[in-house]
Every structure is written in C-alpha cells, then in structure tokens.
Write a protein that holds these residues in place. Structure first.
Motif, PDB file in Angstrom:
ATOM      1  N   LYS A 280      -5.678 -10.511  -6.630  1.00 54.26           N
ATOM      2  CA  LYS A 280      -5.549 -11.676  -7.325  1.00 54.26           C
ATOM      3  C   LYS A 280      -6.335 -13.002  -7.074  1.00 54.26           C
ATOM      4  CE  LYS A 280      -0.523 -11.124  -7.787  1.00 54.26           C
ATOM      5  NZ  LYS A 280      -0.067  -9.970  -7.137  1.00 54.26           N
ATOM      6  N   VAL A 281      -7.531 -12.621  -7.437  1.00 47.84           N
ATOM      7  CA  VAL A 281      -8.579 -13.607  -7.269  1.00 47.84           C
ATOM      8  C   VAL A 281      -8.938 -14.190  -8.530  1.00 47.84           C
ATOM      9  CG1 VAL A 281     -11.111 -14.143  -6.644  1.00 47.84           C
ATOM     10  CG2 VAL A 281      -9.846 -12.149  -5.230  1.00 47.84           C
ATOM     11  N   TYR A 282      -9.017 -15.629  -8.754  1.00 50.24           N
ATOM     12  CA  TYR A 282      -9.194 -16.295  -9.923  1.00 50.24           C
ATOM     13  C   TYR A 282     -10.611 -16.911  -9.976  1.00 50.24           C
ATOM     14  CZ  TYR A 282      -4.352 -15.593 -10.137  1.00 50.24           C
ATOM     15  OH  TYR A 282      -2.973 -15.050 -10.409  1.00 50.24           O
ATOM     16  N   TYR A 283     -11.050 -17.045 -10.989  1.00 48.87           N
ATOM     17  CA  TYR A 283     -12.564 -17.663 -11.420  1.00 48.87           C
ATOM     18  C   TYR A 283     -12.613 -18.938 -11.027  1.00 48.87           C
ATOM     19  CZ  TYR A 283     -16.466 -19.054 -14.084  1.00 48.87           C
ATOM     20  OH  TYR A 283     -17.768 -19.557 -14.336  1.00 48.87           O
ATOM     21  N   ASN A 284     -13.703 -19.211 -10.153  1.00 51.34           N
ATOM     22  CA  ASN A 284     -13.840 -20.613  -9.548  1.00 51.34           C
ATOM     23  C   ASN A 284     -15.108 -21.231 -10.329  1.00 51.34           C
ATOM     24  OD1 ASN A 284     -11.902 -20.763  -7.764  1.00 51.34           O
ATOM     25  ND2 ASN A 284     -12.481 -19.195  -6.627  1.00 51.34           N
ATOM     26  N   GLY A 285     -15.941 -20.686 -10.804  1.00 49.61           N
ATOM     27  CA  GLY A 285     -16.969 -21.112 -11.451  1.00 49.61           C
ATOM     28  C   GLY A 285     -18.200 -20.819 -11.369  1.00 49.61           C
TER      29      GLY A 285
ATOM     30  N   ASN B  12     -19.071 -30.685 -15.850  1.00 54.20           N
ATOM     31  CA  ASN B  12     -17.443 -29.984 -16.081  1.00 54.20           C
ATOM     32  C   ASN B  12     -17.460 -28.619 -16.666  1.00 54.20           C
ATOM     33  OD1 ASN B  12     -15.524 -32.210 -15.194  1.00 54.20           O
ATOM     34  ND2 ASN B  12     -17.122 -33.327 -16.400  1.00 54.20           N
ATOM     35  N   ILE B  13     -18.610 -28.104 -16.777  1.00 55.45           N
ATOM     36  CA  ILE B  13     -18.657 -26.687 -17.264  1.00 55.45           C
ATOM     37  C   ILE B  13     -17.793 -25.597 -16.777  1.00 55.45           C
ATOM     38  CG2 ILE B  13     -21.089 -25.938 -16.301  1.00 55.45           C
ATOM     39  CD1 ILE B  13     -21.536 -24.583 -18.890  1.00 55.45           C
ATOM     40  N   ASP B  14     -17.707 -25.940 -15.194  1.00 61.61           N
ATOM     41  CA  ASP B  14     -17.064 -24.691 -14.329  1.00 61.61           C
ATOM     42  C   ASP B  14     -15.517 -24.954 -14.642  1.00 61.61           C
ATOM     43  OD1 ASP B  14     -18.905 -23.596 -12.937  1.00 61.61           O
ATOM     44  OD2 ASP B  14     -19.077 -24.914 -11.173  1.00 61.61           O
ATOM     45  N   LYS B  15     -14.977 -26.356 -14.920  1.00 62.59           N
ATOM     46  CA  LYS B  15     -13.587 -26.607 -15.480  1.00 62.59           C
ATOM     47  C   LYS B  15     -13.403 -26.044 -16.972  1.00 62.59           C
ATOM     48  CE  LYS B  15     -13.244 -30.674 -12.498  1.00 62.59           C
ATOM     49  NZ  LYS B  15     -13.549 -32.028 -12.443  1.00 62.59           N
ATOM     50  N   VAL B  16     -14.264 -25.966 -17.660  1.00 63.82           N
ATOM     51  CA  VAL B  16     -14.114 -25.736 -19.113  1.00 63.82           C
ATOM     52  C   VAL B  16     -14.081 -24.139 -18.999  1.00 63.82           C
ATOM     53  CG1 VAL B  16     -15.226 -25.580 -21.443  1.00 63.82           C
ATOM     54  CG2 VAL B  16     -15.446 -27.715 -20.062  1.00 63.82           C
ATOM     55  N   LEU B  17     -14.993 -23.393 -18.482  1.00 63.61           N
ATOM     56  CA  LEU B  17     -14.895 -22.079 -18.118  1.00 63.61           C
ATOM     57  C   LEU B  17     -13.854 -21.602 -17.631  1.00 63.61           C
ATOM     58  CD1 LEU B  17     -18.636 -21.261 -17.289  1.00 63.61           C
ATOM     59  CD2 LEU B  17     -17.586 -20.437 -19.483  1.00 63.61           C
TER      60      LEU B  17
ATOM     61  N   MET C  83     -10.969 -31.700 -22.809  1.00 63.82           N
ATOM     62  CA  MET C  83     -11.124 -32.000 -21.432  1.00 63.82           C
ATOM     63  C   MET C  83     -11.749 -33.590 -21.449  1.00 63.82           C
ATOM     64  SD  MET C  83     -12.457 -29.211 -18.883  1.00 63.82           S
ATOM     65  CE  MET C  83     -12.431 -30.460 -17.599  1.00 63.82           C
ATOM     66  N   LYS C  84     -12.610 -33.764 -22.528  1.00 67.51           N
ATOM     67  CA  LYS C  84     -13.251 -35.142 -22.614  1.00 67.51           C
ATOM     68  C   LYS C  84     -12.279 -36.208 -23.047  1.00 67.51           C
ATOM     69  CE  LYS C  84     -17.045 -37.705 -23.441  1.00 67.51           C
ATOM     70  NZ  LYS C  84     -17.855 -38.517 -22.483  1.00 67.51           N
ATOM     71  N   MET C  85     -11.239 -35.951 -23.882  1.00 64.38           N
ATOM     72  CA  MET C  85     -10.425 -36.719 -24.337  1.00 64.38           C
ATOM     73  C   MET C  85      -9.534 -37.193 -23.263  1.00 64.38           C
ATOM     74  SD  MET C  85      -8.889 -36.059 -27.970  1.00 64.38           S
ATOM     75  CE  MET C  85      -9.286 -34.367 -28.515  1.00 64.38           C
ATOM     76  N   LYS C  86      -9.348 -36.358 -22.260  1.00 59.15           N
ATOM     77  CA  LYS C  86      -8.413 -36.520 -21.212  1.00 59.15           C
ATOM     78  C   LYS C  86      -8.842 -37.562 -20.261  1.00 59.15           C
ATOM     79  CE  LYS C  86      -5.295 -32.628 -21.799  1.00 59.15           C
ATOM     80  NZ  LYS C  86      -5.096 -31.212 -21.548  1.00 59.15           N
ATOM     81  N   PHE C  87     -10.208 -37.611 -20.110  1.00 58.09           N
ATOM     82  CA  PHE C  87     -10.968 -38.301 -19.001  1.00 58.09           C
ATOM     83  C   PHE C  87     -10.802 -39.976 -19.501  1.00 58.09           C
ATOM     84  CE2 PHE C  87     -12.663 -34.770 -17.342  1.00 58.09           C
ATOM     85  CZ  PHE C  87     -12.737 -34.874 -16.008  1.00 58.09           C
TER      86      PHE C  87
END
Lengths: 195, 247
Positions: A97-102, A133-138, A191-195
C-alpha cells in the motif's frame, strides 16, 4: 565463459540472453546493463525509497532470470524487462500500500520541458509554479497516466515499446498519452486556481 | 550502489543453484492458450450453425398464427440457449487470444469482431454441410435442460382451439389420416381432406410435424402440415413402437 568482460559488455541483449540460458555467468552483464536504468524507472513510477526500490529490483532480476526462456525474440529485451519491472513495482505497491510521492528535481524539469514542447499549453501557467508543484500535479494523476508519461518523456520510449511494456494496443497507448497530457495540464491549472 | 544489486543477485543465483525454467513450460502455456482459443471458436461455430438452423426453420410465414405480433413472435422464438453459448465462447476466445504472446496488441473490438467472423464462417460451413440439425438433435437428447427449452418453444403450437397442433407422428393409417402424440403427451387423430396440402405425412412418420387446421368432430382437420425441424429429437426407444406407417 571464453570471452573477456569487455567483450561480454559489447554483446547485444539478445545474444546475452541466449548465452545466459547456457551459462548463467552471462546474466551478470545483463543485470549490470539494466541495474541503474531500472532502479531509476522504479523510483520514477513509484518513488518508493531507494532501499525498497532495490528490493523490488532484486525480485525483478530473479524473475527475469527464471523466465529467461520465455523471452520472445520479436520483442526488444528492454521492453520485456521494463514490463516485468513495471509489474513487480505495481505488485509491490499493492502489497505494501505504497503511494506515489514524486520525482527528483532533475526529473521534474526534464518532464516539464518535454511536456511543454509537446503541448503548447504551458503558456497559461507559470513555469516556476509548475516546477515547484509538478510532484503534486503528478500525484493527482492516475497511475495509468503517470506511468505512460514517465515512459514517454523520461525514459524516451517510443509507442511500440510502451505498448510492449504496458501490454496494451498501440491505439490505447496513444489515447493514454493524450489523456495523460491533458490531465496533467488540467490538474496543473486546477491547482494554480486554488493558490 | 552501482552493480551492487547485480553482484548480489549473481551470488544468489550461484549459491542457490537457480536455473531458468525450461522452455517447454512456456511453450506448453502458449499452445494451451492457442488450443483453448481454437476450441472456443469451434464451439462458437457450432452455436452459429444451430442458430442458422433455428432461424431458417423458424415459422416466419406463420408468425401471425403462433403469436399475435412479429416482435412477440421474435422474442418467443429466439434461440437464447445458443446465443448465450456463442457469447460465452466469444468471450472465452477473447480471453485466450489476449493471453497469447502478442494478443495485447489487438483491441477488444478487433478480437471480438475477428472471433465472431471466424465463428460465423465456421458455423456457415457446418450448416451448409447439414450438421446443424444433428447437433441440435444430439443436444436435445443429451441435455434435459435444452430439451425443455425446445419443448417450451414447441408448446406454442399446442393450441388446437386456435387451429395449431404439433407433435410426433405415431402411426400413418392412410395418406389422409394419421395419429399424433402432441407435446403435452395427448393423442390425436389427424385428417387431411386435401392430399396436396399434406405432402409430409409419410416423411413425418416418427418425426415431429406442425399442423394448421381446426378441430373436427372426431379428428383434427389439417389444412397445412410441415415438418417440425427445430423440435427436440425423440429418444431411439420411441422409434420402435407398435405403430406402423401406412405404405
């Protein structure tokens, strides 16, 4: 083994596979050739820590060795070993149950530049923002889109190789890539809109 | 880090005496998958051949007698059993082809269309070779559930008040009179006043026929008689009954 290590390293994948089936010593050169590439690939699609990635890679090498006789010569060895690596990585994902981190910073930039040149949508988005923020996007992307973007833009695989690695028809790969790119930019905009 | 894993695995291979699995294991798996794909297509072909048989021998020209409207008749007479068999084996063909070495390169749609086309081609061949009726008969003898399905379909013809009657010809008394056992196991005497309208009486001996006519005083008065080719086959022990054909 009658050849010197240097001679063995010069051999192509198929010939090393053929020789490894007769003498396992040749398999060392295949592992040596792919070790770093596959370790990077595992961390790019999963970003599990290095120790875990090494554990996955060990499983991959054992599996590849045990199944060496099933290697289909019409396929490139690279696509075959990437396929096994990808499957083992996702199996590790599920088990633990490992999740992607970046990605790492260098890979972030590489991916971003290649995506930008492919699709002229980045103009709307601040490059600095994307880089940070690319990690967050990915992370927001589905595994299926993330892995196809990594294979295309970071590993530099062509459509045929991606189809062989993912075991999907070429048309599906093209669709996944298109949707993956669109999804990437949609998530980035969102994401940009939320900033 | 470089080569660390390679060396570790290399040592493990040596120490544990690991060997690649033999090639025959993979070949066996490949051949099994291809064989199952072939078997699925053959069974799909058998299903298509019987579907052809059922469709061709359906009572298209008599639907208004059997059912009130065409859509009701169609729904009541579709060969569901074989359509389900066909669908199941097309899915099985898809699954097996997908698991061949290069199967992943074909899309779902392509595999389904390809499998269906091969099944239709095979089924057409079997139908043309006259094998669909024997296949239908074998299934109706060996599978009670299938026999019941066919009988339900036949019972649509068991409405003497509406002028419909069907069953097996047990005895032919004369060219214009015979005895019949209907699908509710009731005995009937059938008369055919006009010989030209009843050409199948002799052929129908010990076979199933469907009759359009009306109930009479003593016998059912037949106006038209046809062989019932899609009725379930009778077990062989019924063939050697005490009834005789008129010759």
């Amino acid at each position: 083994m009658e050849k010197t290590p240097q001679k063995c390293r010069e051999r192509d994948d198929s010939s090393l596979v053929r020789l490894s089936l007769k003498n396992e010593d040749y398999f060392f050169y295949l592992m040596e050739r792919y070790e770093n590439r596959l370790l990077n690939f595992i961390t790019k699609i999963s970003h599990i820590n290095r120790d875990e990635a090494e554990d996955v890679l060990q499983e991959v090498f054992i599996k590849v060795f045990r199944n060496l006789a099933s290697f289909d010569k019409s396929l490139s060895f690279s696509a075959w070993i990437y396929r096994i690596t990808r499957n083992e990585t996702f199996s590790h994902f599920r088990k633990n149950k490992v999740y992607y981190n970046g990605l790492g910073a260098e890979e972030n930039e590489k991916l971003l530049n290649r995506l930008k040149s492919e699709l002229d949508l980045a103009g709307e988005l601040d490059y600095k923002f994307l880089k940070e923020n690319i990690d967050k996007v990915l992370k927001r992307l589905d595994n299926k889109y993330r892995e196809v973007l990594v294979l295309k833009y970071l590993e530099g695989k062509d459509y045929k190789e991606i189809a062989d690695i993912l075991k999907k028809p070429l048309g599906t790969v093209a669709t996944l890539l298109k949707r993956g790119r669109n999804n990437f930019w949609e998530q980035a905009r969102d994401m940009k809109m939320k900033f | 880090m470089t080569k660390k894993i390679s060396e570790k695995i290399f040592r493990k291979i040596k120490e544990d005496h690991l060997k690649p699995r033999p090639r025959w294991e993979f070949l066996l798996k490949d051949y099994t998958v291809w064989t199952l794909f072939g078997i699925s297509l053959i069974i799909g072909g058998l299903a298509v051949s019987v579907i052809f048989h059922m469709v061709v021998n359906n009572d298209w020209d008599l639907y208004q007698y059997v059912s009130g409207n065409f859509s009701g008749f169609l729904l009541a007479t579709l060969p569901y059993f074989w359509l389900i068999i066909l669908a199941f084996f097309i899915v099985s063909a898809y699954y097996n082809l997908k698991h061949t070495k290069k199967g992943y390169l074909l899309s779902l749609g392509k595999i389904l269309v390809l499998s269906l086309l091969i099944s239709v081609f095979l089924g057409g061949g079997l139908y043309a070779a006259g094998l669909s009726e024997p296949i239908n008969n074998v299934f109706s003898r060996k599978i009670p559930f299938y026999k019941e399905t066919l009988e339900r379909r036949c019972k649509m013809w068991n409405r003497p008040q509406k002028g419909l009657l069907a069953g097996r010809v047990l005895e032919v008394e004369s060219p214009q009179k015979f005895y019949l056992l209907d699908f509710n196991n009731k005995n009937w005497c059938v008369e055919c006043p006009q010989l030209s309208q009843c050409p199948h009486i002799q052929e129908g001996f010990n076979n199933s026929v469907k009759i359009i006519g009306k109930t009479g005083k003593d016998c059912f008065q037949a106006r038209d008689i046809k062989l019932f080719k899609t009725a379930p086959a009778f077990k062989s022990e019924h063939r050697s009954g005490s009834f005789k054909s008129f010759r």
